[in-house]
Design an enzyme around this catalytic site. Structure first.
Site, mmCIF file in Angstrom:
data_model
loop_
_atom_site.group_PDB
_atom_site.id
_atom_site.type_symbol
_atom_site.label_atom_id
_atom_site.label_comp_id
_atom_site.label_asym_id
_atom_site.label_seq_id
_atom_site.Cartn_x
_atom_site.Cartn_y
_atom_site.Cartn_z
ATOM 1 N N ARG A 1 -8.342 -2.041 11.359
ATOM 2 C CA ARG A 1 -9.535 -1.433 11.088
ATOM 3 C C ARG A 1 -10.845 -2.389 10.893
ATOM 4 O O ARG A 1 -11.845 -2.085 10.282
ATOM 5 C CB ARG A 1 -9.262 -1.020 9.576
ATOM 6 N N HIS B 1 -5.895 -5.067 19.018
ATOM 7 C CA HIS B 1 -6.338 -5.288 17.822
ATOM 8 C C HIS B 1 -6.340 -6.922 17.039
ATOM 9 O O HIS B 1 -6.470 -7.143 16.186
ATOM 10 C CB HIS B 1 -5.806 -4.387 16.791
ATOM 11 N N PRO C 1 -2.332 -4.949 2.157
ATOM 12 C CA PRO C 1 -1.936 -6.200 1.488
ATOM 13 C C PRO C 1 -2.624 -6.204 -0.060
ATOM 14 O O PRO C 1 -3.654 -6.321 -0.116
ATOM 15 C CB PRO C 1 -2.388 -7.472 2.405
ATOM 16 N N GLU C 2 -1.479 -6.538 -0.981
ATOM 17 C CA GLU C 2 -1.984 -6.808 -2.303
ATOM 18 C C GLU C 2 -1.257 -8.134 -2.657
ATOM 19 O O GLU C 2 -0.788 -9.055 -1.508
ATOM 20 C CB GLU C 2 -1.556 -5.805 -3.369
#
Length: 277
Positions: free
Chosen positions: A112, A93, A2-3
């Site tokens: 992550r 997750h 995500p930006e």
DNA sequence: GAAGAAACCTGCACGC
DNA sequence: TGCGTGCAGGTTTCTT
């Protein structure tokens, strides 16, 4: 990954899904996601709070709750929010669950485990690490040419890491830095202080236009990014250099090359983007 | 103080 | 098939 356009897409989705709802309780399955606070205290502080609004600054999401409490959430690489009916079993997750009052659970998923959440008083949000020194938003009104000329002239840092540093401009990440440098015909290794005023005006316009356009397209889906509705963005179809290594430059036909700049994979055109020393 | 490098993480691609 | 290795990357922290 995500930006700014992806985070804004998430924010808009969450605004429709969870604003106005009350948090009954929270469950944290990976303690380190909560920065600087014990998960039990996190749960205690949030239980009973209403989600009043969701804002954004750069790549940071800002949840505003009742009683002047806020949560700063950074998605980092693969963080994502989604909702499901209450009682839904969390996936492998799904690191945090917010149980809401109307039979809905809000899940935070992060493969992550890079994302972070920070609880703080609402009037101290801008003192949170990262936000305290963040640069202007990439918009016509905030990111002025005068600011850029002044900011860039003091640094010999190469353009790639310079633009990735959120202190200078908020919201740019690896993909959009590669794209805007290619559009502006600037080499990622060129020192920031060697960009001419004419080049700076073009770079500024490209940054503002590119991020606005990507936001319109709900961001870029490269790995796992989806918005709060589980939908993928479409801007990956508009990328000119990122992920196109070896393919011909869309301007001159030269094969695009990939190098490492400041530990970051960087794709550029060796013909259009000439390095300055 | 500035700049570069390492660390945090996991899934995936690749080579053997 | 299975194992080991390298790579991806945003931010913080450590080192130079």
């Amino acid at each position: 990954m995500p930006e700014l356009p992806e985070v804004e897409t998430v924010r808009r989705g969450l605004e429709r899904l969870v604003v106005g709802k009350d948090i009954i309780s929270t469950e944290v399955r990976w303690d380190r996601i909560i920065s600087g606070m014990d998960p039990e205290l996190f749960n205690k502080a949030l239980s009973g709070k209403k989600i009043e609004s969701i804002g954004r600054r750069g790549k940071y999401l800002i949840f505003n709750f009742s009683d002047d409490l806020s949560m700063v959430s950074h998605l980092r690489m693969e963080g994502a929010y989604y909702t499901a009916p209450a009682g839904t079993e969390p996936g492998k997750h799904d690191l945090v669950t917010f149980h809401l009052n109307d039979g809905v659970d809000l899940f935070y998923r992060d493969t992550r485990k890079f994302g972070r959440m920070v609880l703080t008083d609402s009037d101290k949000v801008m003192q949170v690490n990262g936000l305290a020194s963040i640069g202007p938003e990439p918009t016509e009104s905030s990111l002025t040419l005068e600011y850029m000329l002044d900011e860039f002239k003091h640094s010999r840092m190469r353009l790639k890491p310079f633009l990735l540093d959120q202190k200078h401009i908020a919201g740019l990440g690896n993909i959009y830095v590669d794209e805007t440098l290619w559009q502006s015909k600037l080499h990622p290794k060129t020192p920031a202080n060697l960009v001419t005023p004419e080049e700076m005006a073009i770079l500024r316009e490209n940054i503002i236009t590119e991020l606005a356009y990507a936001t319109e397209h709900h961001g870029t889906t490269v790995h796992s990014f989806t918005n709060a509705f589980g939908e993928a963005g479409s801007f990956q179809n508009e990328l000119k250099v990122y992920g196109r290594v070896g393919q011909p430059c869309l301007r001159c036909g030269t094969p695009l090359e990939k190098i490492k700049v400041a530990q970051r994979g960087t794709t550029f055109c060796p013909h259009c983007q000439v390095e300055k020393h």
